[in-house]
Each structure stands twice: as structure tokens, then as C-alpha cells.
Design a protein around this motif. Structure first.
Motif, PDB file in Angstrom:
ATOM      1  N   MET A 298       0.855  -1.194   0.000  1.00 38.51           N
ATOM      2  CA  MET A 298       0.000   0.000   0.000  1.00 38.51           C
ATOM      3  C   MET A 298       0.883   1.234   0.000  1.00 38.51           C
ATOM      4  O   MET A 298       1.808   1.348   0.811  1.00 38.51           O
ATOM      5  CB  MET A 298      -0.922   0.003   1.223  1.00 38.51           C
ATOM      6  N   LYS A 299       0.575   2.168  -0.860  1.00 38.27           N
ATOM      7  CA  LYS A 299       1.355   3.389  -0.969  1.00 38.27           C
ATOM      8  C   LYS A 299       0.883   4.416   0.052  1.00 38.27           C
ATOM      9  O   LYS A 299      -0.299   4.718   0.140  1.00 38.27           O
ATOM     10  CB  LYS A 299       1.226   3.952  -2.388  1.00 38.27           C
ATOM     11  N   VAL A 300       1.838   4.922   0.837  1.00 38.09           N
ATOM     12  CA  VAL A 300       1.539   5.918   1.866  1.00 38.09           C
ATOM     13  C   VAL A 300       2.155   7.230   1.438  1.00 38.09           C
ATOM     14  O   VAL A 300       3.377   7.356   1.317  1.00 38.09           O
ATOM     15  CB  VAL A 300       2.079   5.480   3.241  1.00 38.09           C
TER      16      VAL A 300
ATOM     17  N   ILE B 238      -1.616  13.837  13.093  1.00 36.59           N
ATOM     18  CA  ILE B 238      -2.537  14.741  13.774  1.00 36.59           C
ATOM     19  C   ILE B 238      -3.528  13.962  14.629  1.00 36.59           C
ATOM     20  O   ILE B 238      -3.804  14.325  15.776  1.00 36.59           O
ATOM     21  CB  ILE B 238      -3.258  15.635  12.748  1.00 36.59           C
ATOM     22  N   CYS B 239      -4.060  12.870  14.090  1.00 35.15           N
ATOM     23  CA  CYS B 239      -5.008  12.050  14.858  1.00 35.15           C
ATOM     24  C   CYS B 239      -4.351  11.450  16.097  1.00 35.15           C
ATOM     25  O   CYS B 239      -4.943  11.419  17.180  1.00 35.15           O
ATOM     26  CB  CYS B 239      -5.574  10.942  13.973  1.00 35.15           C
ATOM     27  N   ALA B 240      -3.096  10.975  15.942  1.00 34.98           N
ATOM     28  CA  ALA B 240      -2.391  10.405  17.088  1.00 34.98           C
ATOM     29  C   ALA B 240      -2.112  11.468  18.139  1.00 34.98           C
ATOM     30  O   ALA B 240      -2.228  11.215  19.358  1.00 34.98           O
ATOM     31  CB  ALA B 240      -1.083   9.763  16.626  1.00 34.98           C
ATOM     32  N   PHE B 241      -1.762  12.674  17.707  1.00 34.22           N
ATOM     33  CA  PHE B 241      -1.498  13.754  18.659  1.00 34.22           C
ATOM     34  C   PHE B 241      -2.772  14.159  19.397  1.00 34.22           C
ATOM     35  O   PHE B 241      -2.753  14.371  20.623  1.00 34.22           O
ATOM     36  CB  PHE B 241      -0.909  14.950  17.914  1.00 34.22           C
ATOM     37  N   LEU B 242      -3.885  14.256  18.686  1.00 41.51           N
ATOM     38  CA  LEU B 242      -5.155  14.584  19.332  1.00 41.51           C
ATOM     39  C   LEU B 242      -5.587  13.493  20.300  1.00 41.51           C
ATOM     40  O   LEU B 242      -6.103  13.780  21.394  1.00 41.51           O
ATOM     41  CB  LEU B 242      -6.234  14.810  18.268  1.00 41.51           C
ATOM     42  N   LEU B 243      -5.361  12.241  19.921  1.00 41.54           N
ATOM     43  CA  LEU B 243      -5.687  11.133  20.820  1.00 41.54           C
ATOM     44  C   LEU B 243      -4.829  11.184  22.077  1.00 41.54           C
ATOM     45  O   LEU B 243      -5.312  10.939  23.191  1.00 41.54           O
ATOM     46  CB  LEU B 243      -5.484   9.807  20.094  1.00 41.54           C
TER      47      LEU B 243
ATOM     48  N   ASN C  41       0.391  13.276   2.730  1.00 43.68           N
ATOM     49  CA  ASN C  41      -0.846  13.746   3.360  1.00 43.68           C
ATOM     50  C   ASN C  41      -1.409  12.708   4.341  1.00 43.68           C
ATOM     51  O   ASN C  41      -1.911  13.053   5.412  1.00 43.68           O
ATOM     52  CB  ASN C  41      -1.887  14.061   2.290  1.00 43.68           C
ATOM     53  N   SER C  42      -1.299  11.442   3.977  1.00 39.18           N
ATOM     54  CA  SER C  42      -1.777  10.394   4.884  1.00 39.18           C
ATOM     55  C   SER C  42      -0.963  10.371   6.166  1.00 39.18           C
ATOM     56  O   SER C  42      -1.506  10.211   7.262  1.00 39.18           O
ATOM     57  CB  SER C  42      -1.704   9.028   4.191  1.00 39.18           C
ATOM     58  N   CYS C  43       0.339  10.546   6.051  1.00 40.63           N
ATOM     59  CA  CYS C  43       1.189  10.582   7.247  1.00 40.63           C
ATOM     60  C   CYS C  43       0.834  11.769   8.131  1.00 40.63           C
ATOM     61  O   CYS C  43       0.813  11.654   9.373  1.00 40.63           O
ATOM     62  CB  CYS C  43       2.666  10.646   6.841  1.00 40.63           C
ATOM     63  N   ILE C  44       0.538  12.912   7.515  1.00 34.08           N
ATOM     64  CA  ILE C  44       0.167  14.096   8.298  1.00 34.08           C
ATOM     65  C   ILE C  44      -1.147  13.860   9.028  1.00 34.08           C
ATOM     66  O   ILE C  44      -1.291  14.189  10.221  1.00 34.08           O
ATOM     67  CB  ILE C  44       0.082  15.330   7.377  1.00 34.08           C
TER      68      ILE C  44
END
Length: 370
Positions: free
Chosen positions: A1-3, A13-18, A6-9
Motif C-alpha cells: 500500500m502506498k503511503v 494529527i489524529c495520534a497527537f489529538l488522541l 498527506n496520509s502521514c500528516i
């Protein structure tokens, strides 16, 4: 799967908010609670608008539907909306005026009869030599009439407090007023709001996801609409049958008990039994024998309603098996009380339909290369 970048960003962001939510959970919970409390009038307005919209749509379908006169067309929405609000208000006032005063008088009458019944019981026990004399003497010295008056005052004040809270919430509170105003705005501009929501979805959501969201919302709307209409229809039928049967059997409080049964029947599964308990309690103040007759009649009526009326009126419209209805009522009642009972049944019906359609959907066959 190509990452890609934008997907990494997004993942970062989701991990930081969590991480922030977990680390500062008390502050986050307080923020969510404050937001929900501030949005309470809006949420209540949405619920009220959804319920009123069912009545309003019914009135609009019968308010000169074939007329092309501009005055009738422009007046259709406000006239039908006012009629829907008045219908709901009249029903609530009728039930409150019919049930609450009679219930309070029954409590007073029953509490007034308790002292004489206790004295008769003590006299019978004294003749049977079952209870020791010292215990009987201590029981006979109690002023049961004064205790009965205290019970009356406690029950009356409790019921008055509940009614006062209900009246203050639904008629005098600022929250209710804001909810009413917000529901009126929603009903007046529901087509425009729906079009704006549709355009936003088309602009910011992918077509495939937009189609899925639209389908889920349509299933939820269909389930809630059918549940509300079916439950109200079933409640009216059950209340009318209860009133007619009590009149035939010459039981007291027929009209009032029928209204209570119809109102509590809006609560699935357990509602009719709650109404039956209230009705039996009120009839008990007149005649214990008639209270027993009433309970037998309610059991027969419940069997008739559960096997003939409910499956045709509500069960077939929801398409939810009985065991999942009971599960939804149990979980909803444990989490949110009576509102949870009312919400979880149509939610479970919608979820059951979505899962059933997804399971029965034919799977795409994959080609296996040899």
C-alpha cells in the motif's frame, strides 16, 4: 500500500489529538460536558422538530393538496405547523389534567383507609394468639392515622415536586423556549437546510462515501418515522380497547386508566405494564376484587395486543425480532432510562437492517490466477 505525505500528516494529527485526549481527559470531559450543556436547546429543538414534522407533514398532505391558489400554498406550512404544535399541547394537557388529580386523590383515599385496616389486622392477630402480646401492645399504641397523614404529605409533596419540575422544564425554562424557537426555524426552512447539507456533502465528501452516508441517514429516518407512527397508533388502539373493556366490565376510572395505558404504552415492552400497575393501584382504592378483575383483563389484553396488534402495527414496520427489541430496551433503559428505551429500539432496527443488507449482499468473486 502506498503511503503519501498527506496520509502521514493525517495519522500524526489524529495520534497527537488522541494523546491530548488521554493525557488531559478530565479537562476534555469537562469541555465536552460544557459543549453538550450549551447545545441542549439545539438538541431538544431537533428532537421536537422531528416529532412535530411527522404531524405537520400529515396535515400538509390534507391541507388543500390540489389547490393552486397562492394564498393557500403560502399558508400551508405555517398553518399546518401551528396545528401540529396545538395537537401536541392539547394531548399533553389532557393527559396531565385527567391523570394527576385523580392519582393524588386515590393516594389520599388509600392512605386514609390504611389505619382502619391495620387496626382490624391487629385485632385479628390478637384473637389468633400468633404475635406476642408485647409486640401487639407496642403496635396498638402507634397512631396509625397520624402516620397515614405523614405518608399523604410525603407522597403529595413528592408528586407536586415532580410536576413542578416538569412544568418548569417544559413551559417556564429558557431552555425549552429556545428549543421551541429553534424547532420552528428548522420546520420553516427544512427544505433549504436539507439542500445546503446536500451541497456541502457533495463539495467536501467523496461520491462513494456521500452515497453511503445518504443511505444510512435514510434508513435511520425511515426507522424512526415508522417507529413513532406505529408506536403512537398502537398506543391509541390499546388505550381505546382498555377503556372500552373497562366500561363493559363496569370497572372504575375507565377513561383515566385508558389514557394512562395509552401514554405509557409509548414505552416499548415495559410501558403497558407500568400503566397497568398505576391503574390497578387506583382501582384498589375502590374495590380489591375489581382490581384483580382489571389485572386479569389487562393480561388478556396484553396477549391480544402482543400477538395481533403489535406485530401488525409496529413489528412489521420495524422488521426487528422480538429478542432484539427486548435487548435494545434493556440496554437503553440501563444507560439513559426512559429516553434510552425510546431511542434504542429504532436505532437497533436501523442497525439490524443495515447489517442484514450488508450480510445478504452478494460478494464479488475474485479471480484466482494459476
Amino acid at each position: 500500500m502506498k503511503v503519501d505525505r498527506n496520509s502521514c500528516i493525517r495519522i500524526g494529527i489524529c495520534a497527537f489529538l488522541l494523546y491530548l485526549c488521554i493525557t488531559y481527559w478530565p479537562a476534555f470531559a469537562d469541555l465536552v460536558h460544557s459543549l453538550l450543556q450549551a447545545a441542549t436547546p439545539l438538541l431538544l429543538g431537533c428532537v421536537l422538530a422531528y416529532a412535530i414534522n411527522i404531524l405537520m407533514s400529515f396535515y400538509e398532505a390534507h391541507y388543500f393538496p390540489r389547490s393552486a391558489h397562492c394564498v393557500l400554498i403560502k399558508s400551508r406550512r405555517p398553518v399546518c405547523m401551528l396545528a401540529a404544535f396545538l395537537t401536541l399541547a392539547v394531548l399533553l394537557i389532557f393527559i396531565i389534567k385527567l391523570v394527576i388529580p385523580e392519582l393524588i386523590s386515590c393516594i389520599k383515599l388509600l392512605a386514609g383507609q390504611v389505619p382502619a385496616a391495620i387496626n382490624d389486622l391487629l385485632a385479628w392477630l390478637e384473637t389468633q394468639n400468633v404475635v406476642p402480646e408485647n409486640i401487639l401492645a407496642s403496635l396498638q399504641t402507634v397512631d396509625w392515622r397520624a402516620r397515614g397523614q405523614q405518608m399523604i404529605s410525603i407522597l403529595t409533596s413528592g408528586i407536586s415536586g415532580v410536576m413542578g419540575a416538569a412544568v418548569s422544564v417544559f413551559s417556564g425554562a429558557v431552555t425549552a423556549l429556545l428549543a421551541l424557537i429553534f424547532s420552528i426555524y428548522l420546520l420553516l426552512g427544512k427544505e433549504k437546510l436539507g439542500d445546503q447539507f446536500h451541497r456541502l456533502m457533495l463539495r467536501y465528501v467523496k461520491p462513494g462515501i456521500h452515497a453511503k452516508i445518504q443511505y444510512v441517514l435514510s434508513v435511520l429516518n425511515n426507522s424512526f418515522h415508522r417507529y413513532i407512527v406505529g408506536q403512537c397508533t398502537e398506543a391509541v388502539i390499546l388505550g381505546a380497547l382498555c377503556t372500552a373493556g373497562m366500561l363493559v366490565l363496569n370497572l372504575p376510572y375507565a377513561t383515566m386508566t385508558g389514557a394512562v395505558i395509552a401514554f405509557t404504552a409509548l414505552i416499548p415492552v415495559a410501558g403497558a405494564y407500568i400503566g397497568a400497575g398505576i391503574g390497578a393501584f387506583m382501582i384498589l382504592t375502590v374495590s380489591p376484587v375489581k382490581a384483580i378483575v382489571f389485572l386479569i383483563f389487562i393480561v388478556v389484553l396484553q396477549q391480544l395486543e402482543g400477538n395481533l396488534i403489535y406485530p401488525r402495527v409496529v413489528g412489521s414496520s420495524l422488521g426487528l425480532p422480538a429478542i432484539w427489541v427486548l435487548t435494545a430496551v434493556t440496554l437503553g433503559g440501563g444507560l439513559l432510562g426512559i429516553p434510552g428505551m425510546l431511542l434504542c429500539v429504532p436505532l437497533a432496527a436501523a442497525l439490524y437492517r443495515l447489517i442484514k443488507e450488508d450480510v445478504n449482499r452478494p460478494q464479488r468473486k475474485e479471480c484466482i490466477k494459476v
